[in-house]
Design an enzyme around this catalytic site. Structure first.
Site, short mmCIF file in Angstrom:
data_model
loop_
_atom_site.label_atom_id
_atom_site.label_comp_id
_atom_site.label_asym_id
_atom_site.label_seq_id
_atom_site.Cartn_x
_atom_site.Cartn_y
_atom_site.Cartn_z
N GLU A 1 16.50 -2.17 13.87
CA GLU A 1 16.86 -3.67 14.57
C GLU A 1 18.29 -3.14 14.98
O GLU A 1 19.38 -3.13 14.64
CB GLU A 1 17.10 -4.50 13.50
CG GLU A 1 17.06 -5.61 14.65
CD GLU A 1 16.96 -7.20 13.48
OE1 GLU A 1 16.09 -8.22 13.17
OE2 GLU A 1 17.96 -7.29 12.80
N ASP B 1 13.59 5.30 10.43
CA ASP B 1 12.42 5.89 10.53
C ASP B 1 12.36 4.12 11.57
O ASP B 1 11.79 4.68 12.33
CB ASP B 1 10.93 6.04 10.05
CG ASP B 1 10.01 6.74 10.80
OD1 ASP B 1 9.80 7.00 12.09
OD2 ASP B 1 8.99 5.70 10.95
N ARG C 1 1.00 -1.39 -0.17
CA ARG C 1 -0.26 0.19 -0.19
C ARG C 1 0.64 1.21 -0.25
O ARG C 1 0.49 2.78 -0.60
CB ARG C 1 -0.75 0.85 1.27
CG ARG C 1 -2.22 -1.00 1.07
CD ARG C 1 -3.10 -0.70 2.74
NE ARG C 1 -4.03 -1.87 2.48
CZ ARG C 1 -4.11 -2.73 2.95
NH1 ARG C 1 -2.31 -3.56 4.02
NH2 ARG C 1 -4.93 -3.87 3.32
N ILE C 2 1.80 0.80 0.32
CA ILE C 2 2.72 1.88 0.51
C ILE C 2 3.83 2.26 0.03
O ILE C 2 3.70 3.59 -0.75
CB ILE C 2 3.75 1.99 2.21
CG1 ILE C 2 2.69 2.11 3.29
CG2 ILE C 2 4.60 3.30 2.37
CD1 ILE C 2 3.71 1.88 4.75
N HIS D 1 10.51 5.87 14.81
CA HIS D 1 9.32 5.09 14.13
C HIS D 1 8.22 6.38 14.52
O HIS D 1 6.88 5.61 15.18
CB HIS D 1 9.06 3.99 15.60
CG HIS D 1 8.22 3.37 14.52
ND1 HIS D 1 8.08 1.68 14.72
CD2 HIS D 1 6.98 2.90 13.47
CE1 HIS D 1 7.28 0.80 13.89
NE2 HIS D 1 6.85 1.99 13.19
N ARG E 1 10.43 -2.00 8.30
CA ARG E 1 10.48 -2.75 9.63
C ARG E 1 11.97 -3.25 9.67
O ARG E 1 12.87 -3.12 8.86
CB ARG E 1 10.07 -3.99 9.14
CG ARG E 1 8.24 -3.90 9.59
CD ARG E 1 8.06 -3.87 10.85
NE ARG E 1 6.16 -4.12 10.86
CZ ARG E 1 5.02 -3.27 9.82
NH1 ARG E 1 6.11 -1.89 9.99
NH2 ARG E 1 4.40 -3.70 10.57
#
Length: 340
Positions: free
Chosen positions: A277, A274, A170-171, A298, A251
């Site tokens: 990990e 943004d 979608r993004i 984030h 992610r």
């Protein structure tokens, strides 16, 4: 298949999310719209270990969830009248167990609404990165004088630059649509997209290695799956053009943080992150203060007043379900394996 939903019944609508989140999502107008659709329980369910919370869930027909919702598993749904879950956020993986999908309860998500600010953030960072404004700003702040910026930054600007999008999510699709307004060459990698679909999205379909090799900016919009883990690894980062930029709003697990840190510190690449990990980097990570890095906590997704968009989208879905028995943006369990 969803549970049978008689349209003449009186619906009970409840909330399950972090305490304090509901007022940010639903303003007075949104609450009035919900109240016109059924009985609204304003207390928020946030801990299903409490007997009163379990009792409230059992009496609920439509549950509006948000960030921090407790896990909905078979034990939580025992003897429940629940017919629909409307998530005022993106992914539903964090609060719907695998067994949940055997219940027949219909599910909707505001993922489309949450894609809007992420795409806006991404496009803004693409344009600013190509313009090299951070470096120009730092030089101007330090020297406080005029300079021949054309000579010092000969590659700056967005005209005919190449942007590679990883993931036609979608993004990712919204990013491509927004970038179409600029004089950019757009590349796309997604194993589930063919050449014709990529052309319709305004991009040229290429391999993942080609994305990293040919792009001035690579922006990640893929789900976090075993096959996408560390797709931006040391080998692919080494393929990037000197001074190219990696953007990650998807992610943290998509990027090998150690390899990226080495590439950034060496001056070979720049980064806009943004998500990382681990989610909070170690206090001594060079990425916090490096001039070639834009690091945000984030926040590319909905924050502040943007939460209202999620709330309004959720109300629209509750309205659609109660009036018609169908959602406009349903979540299908068979697509969860390839979505965020």
């Amino acid at each position: 298949m969803s549970r049978s939903t008689p349209r003449t019944m009186s619906f009970v609508i409840s909330f399950a999310m972090s305490p304090g989140l509901r007022p940010g999502l639903f303003d007075d107008a949104a609450m009035r719209r919900l109240a016109a659709l059924g009985t609204v329980r304003t207390e928020v369910i946030d801990d299903l270990s409490r007997p009163e919370a379990r009792a409230a869930l059992r009496d609920t027909h439509v549950l509006v969830t948000g960030w921090g919702s407790p896990l909905l598993d078979p034990a939580a749904l025992a003897a429940s009248r629940l017919q629909a879950v409307v998530h005022a956020g993106g992914t539903v993986k964090n609060h719907l167990s695998d067994e949940f999908w055997d219940s027949g309860i219909a599910v909707s998500s505001a993922a489309d609404a949450n894609a809007v600010p992420v795409a806006e953030y991404t496009v803004a960072q693409v344009l600013l990165a190509n313009k090299e404004l951070d470096a120009m700003r730092a030089a101007y702040r330090s020297e406080r004088t005029t300079a021949d910026w054309h000579t010092r930054f000969p590659a700056a600007g967005n005209y005919r630059r190449t942007v590679g999008v990883v993931g036609a999510s979608r993004i990712g699709r919204r990013v491509l649509a927004l970038l179409a307004a600029f004089d950019l060459d757009l590349l796309l990698h997604d194993p589930h997209v063919d050449d014709e679909t990529a052309r319709r999205l305004g991009a040229r379909r290429v391999t993942l290695d080609e994305i990293f090799r040919e792009s001035d900016v690579v922006t990640l919009h893929a789900p976090d799956l075993p096959e996408t883990r560390h797709l931006a690894d040391a080998r692919r980062l080494a393929l990037m053009r000197p001074g190219a930029v990696l953007i990650n709003t998807a992610r943290g697990g998509l990027v090998d943080t150690a390899a990226l840190t080495e590439a950034v510190v060496s001056g070979r690449v720049r980064a806009v992150l943004d998500v990382t990990e681990p989610e909070i980097l170690p206090a001594d990570s060079p990425l916090y203060d490096h001039p070639g890095v834009v690091l945000t906590p984030h926040v590319a997704g909905s924050v502040g007043g943007e939460l209202r968009r999620l709330g309004d989208a959720a109300v629209d879905e509750v309205d659609s379900w109660i009036r018609t028995g169908m959602f406009r943006t349903p979540v299908h369990p068979e697509t969860l394996a390839i979505t965020a």
